[in-house]
Enzyme design. Structure first.
Site, mmCIF file in Angstrom:
data_model
loop_
_atom_site.group_PDB
_atom_site.id
_atom_site.type_symbol
_atom_site.label_atom_id
_atom_site.label_comp_id
_atom_site.label_asym_id
_atom_site.label_seq_id
_atom_site.Cartn_x
_atom_site.Cartn_y
_atom_site.Cartn_z
ATOM 1 N N ARG A 45 0.574 -1.623 0.102
ATOM 2 C CA ARG A 45 -0.204 0.526 -0.059
ATOM 3 C C ARG A 45 0.762 1.553 -0.220
ATOM 4 O O ARG A 45 0.329 2.288 -0.770
ATOM 5 C CB ARG A 45 -0.976 0.266 1.659
ATOM 6 C CG ARG A 45 -1.699 1.347 1.093
ATOM 7 C CD ARG A 45 -2.918 1.737 2.417
ATOM 8 N NE ARG A 45 -2.696 0.917 3.694
ATOM 9 C CZ ARG A 45 -2.077 0.762 4.047
ATOM 10 N NH1 ARG A 45 -1.594 2.325 4.457
ATOM 11 N NH2 ARG A 45 -1.857 0.402 5.864
ATOM 12 N N TYR A 97 -17.424 13.987 -17.025
ATOM 13 C CA TYR A 97 -17.277 11.914 -16.680
ATOM 14 C C TYR A 97 -18.753 12.067 -15.776
ATOM 15 O O TYR A 97 -18.918 13.164 -15.041
ATOM 16 C CB TYR A 97 -16.351 11.574 -16.060
ATOM 17 C CG TYR A 97 -16.605 10.149 -15.696
ATOM 18 C CD1 TYR A 97 -17.230 8.975 -16.357
ATOM 19 C CD2 TYR A 97 -15.904 9.614 -14.820
ATOM 20 C CE1 TYR A 97 -17.558 7.205 -16.240
ATOM 21 C CE2 TYR A 97 -16.568 8.270 -14.473
ATOM 22 C CZ TYR A 97 -17.518 7.703 -14.824
ATOM 23 O OH TYR A 97 -17.598 6.965 -14.470
ATOM 24 N N ASP A 168 -8.177 14.692 -18.045
ATOM 25 C CA ASP A 168 -8.607 13.367 -17.952
ATOM 26 C C ASP A 168 -8.444 12.860 -18.913
ATOM 27 O O ASP A 168 -9.305 13.556 -19.932
ATOM 28 C CB ASP A 168 -10.500 12.582 -17.798
ATOM 29 C CG ASP A 168 -11.006 11.929 -17.340
ATOM 30 O OD1 ASP A 168 -10.249 11.274 -18.288
ATOM 31 O OD2 ASP A 168 -11.752 11.204 -16.627
ATOM 32 N N LYS A 193 -10.966 1.582 -19.447
ATOM 33 C CA LYS A 193 -11.014 1.592 -20.802
ATOM 34 C C LYS A 193 -10.335 1.185 -21.668
ATOM 35 O O LYS A 193 -10.081 -0.032 -22.338
ATOM 36 C CB LYS A 193 -11.434 2.987 -20.893
ATOM 37 C CG LYS A 193 -12.665 3.773 -19.333
ATOM 38 C CD LYS A 193 -13.763 3.206 -19.662
ATOM 39 C CE LYS A 193 -15.082 3.725 -17.895
ATOM 40 N NZ LYS A 193 -14.704 4.911 -17.946
HETATM 41 C C1 LIG Z 1 -15.247 5.926 -17.232
HETATM 42 C C2 LIG Z 1 -14.577 7.059 -16.569
HETATM 43 C C3 LIG Z 1 -13.693 7.595 -15.157
HETATM 44 C C4 LIG Z 1 -13.933 6.869 -14.314
HETATM 45 O O1 LIG Z 1 -13.317 5.064 -13.673
HETATM 46 P P1 LIG Z 1 -13.453 4.111 -13.626
HETATM 47 O O2 LIG Z 1 -12.496 3.361 -13.335
HETATM 48 O O3 LIG Z 1 -14.765 3.463 -14.028
HETATM 49 O O4 LIG Z 1 -13.804 4.605 -11.560
HETATM 50 C C5 LIG Z 1 -13.451 9.235 -15.870
HETATM 51 N N1 LIG Z 1 -13.209 9.664 -16.426
HETATM 52 C C6 LIG Z 1 -13.614 8.857 -18.241
HETATM 53 C C7 LIG Z 1 -13.678 10.298 -18.834
HETATM 54 C C8 LIG Z 1 -14.333 7.322 -18.221
HETATM 55 O O5 LIG Z 1 -14.751 7.173 -18.607
#
Ligand SMILES: *Cc1c(COP(=O)(O)O)cnc(C)c1O
Length: 370
Positions: A45, A97, A168, A193
């Protein structure tokens, strides 16, 4: 080396006879104390594991910074936001998001921060708001409206005002866009993703070129306990190895489908920066190496027709999330907090199936709404 090569070569064991080509899955909470070279990893951790570090090395090399892996994209998002002092001002895109919006709203209501919502395509308005803010949060393209922000200008303006910038980069991936090189302080990823790419794990990453900020993010991970799983880190790195070919396939099909949807009588609007008449086209062409594998479109028949399209598909899965080898579609306005999204808007993440199978699937489902 080009990004495609970095994605394959970074984060490998030393190139020596007898070494495995891949860093193994190390399932360990603790390590023998006092081990040479392992002084900082006695407890995972705190210091991580070799498997986490291999993933971090690869994503860091792709983005041009130091990466830290987290339990999910939201854990990575939260770690960046949690660096801010209580009561900070955060500028956020009015389209972003859904769970980020929920987090900002919920903790904003508790006094954690003050929020300023902006249209990211309006560069001057964003810069004015960013002048007196602590953090400018950006997404480009945005989820799900596919708005494109002028990252270089926004980063330069925010930097001049002493405002931190986080981007992001989940939709574009470092193969298509590298925000740190455009002046951002932080990049965050939902590795769930495109990086993972197979809809079988949750993981997230932060990346920053600033060693001190990276250290602070590692501390947030430790204190919050937002650690990735060993198997997840391994699978995410395995996914990253093929991201370039998966993304190229999805992107090629997305461009083709966007053109055909644009011409379809059951579709009133397509949002994809690769379309020549998309409002974000020239900006995306200037700052990205491709337009990505996600697009959104509005169904002429409205909300119920859009739901019927999702139900009428066979190859494309009606499912949330994106970035997998399998194409997924979702009517985003059905989610809470997405009132700004047109009711009939469908977000389509284009996977690796043959483009003609995807088109036949979409075409028959759309025709049934006419
Ligand atoms: C899915 C997503 C997130 C969050 O990610 P998780 O792995 O589901 O917690 C953040 N930003 C964008 C643009 C996303 O598509």
């Amino acid at each position: 080396m080009r990004p495609e090569t970095v994605a394959v070569t970074a984060g490998r064991p030393p190139d020596r006879p007898g070494e495995p080509l891949n860093v193994p899955i190390v399932m360990a909470s603790n390590f023998r104390a006092g081990s040479p070279g392992l002084a900082t990893v006695e407890y995972s951790r705190d210091g991580g594991t070799p498997t986490w570090r291999a993933l971090e090395a690869a994503v860091g090399a792709l983005e041009g910074g130091h990466a830290t892996a987290f339990a999910s994209g939201m854990a990575a998002v939260f770690a960046v936001l949690d660096l801010l002092p209580i009561g900070s001002r955060v500028v956020v895109p009015s389209d972003s998001y859904s769970t980020l919006r929920a987090l900002l709203r919920t903790d904003g209501a508790r006094g954690r921060w003050k929020l300023d919502y902006v249209d990211v395509t309006d560069t001057d308005a964003v810069l004015t708001a960013a002048e007196s803010a602590d953090l400018l949060w950006l997404e480009s393209p945005t989820n799900p409206l596919m708005d494109v922000a002028d990252l270089a200008r926004l980063c330069a303006g925010a930097r001049a005002a002493g405002t931190l910038v986080a981007v992001d980069n989940t939709f574009a991936t470092p193969l298509l866009q590298r925000p740190l090189t455009l002046g951002a302080d932080f990049v965050v990823h939902s590795g769930t993703k495109f990086i993972g790419g197979h809809s079988d794990l949750l993981i997230g990453l932060t990346v920053t070129a600033d060693e001190d900020l990276n250290e602070q993010l590692g501390t947030r991970r430790e204190l919050a306990g937002a650690t990735p799983g060993g198997l997840e880190a391994y699978l995410a790195l395995r996914g990253l190895r093929t991201m370039a070919v998966r993304l190229a396939a999805g992107q090629r099909s997305a461009g083709e489908l966007a053109e055909r949807l644009h011409a379809h009588p059951a579709v009133s609007r397509v949002r994809y920066p690769g379309l020549a008449d998309d409002p974000g086209h020239s900006r995306a062409a200037a700052q990205m190496d491709g337009f990505g594998a996600v697009l959104s479109f509005e169904v002429s028949g409205g909300e119920q027709a859009a739901d019927r399209v999702c139900e009428g598909l066979g190859v494309i899965r009606a499912a949330t999330s994106l970035g997998g080898v399998e194409s997924t579609i979702e009517r985003r306005a059905k989610l809470p907090g997405q009132e700004h999204v047109p009711a009939s808007l469908l977000r389509l993440s284009v996977g690796c199936e043959h483009v003609e199978d995807l088109w036949e699937d979409l075409d028959q489902a759309l025709n049934r709404t006419l």
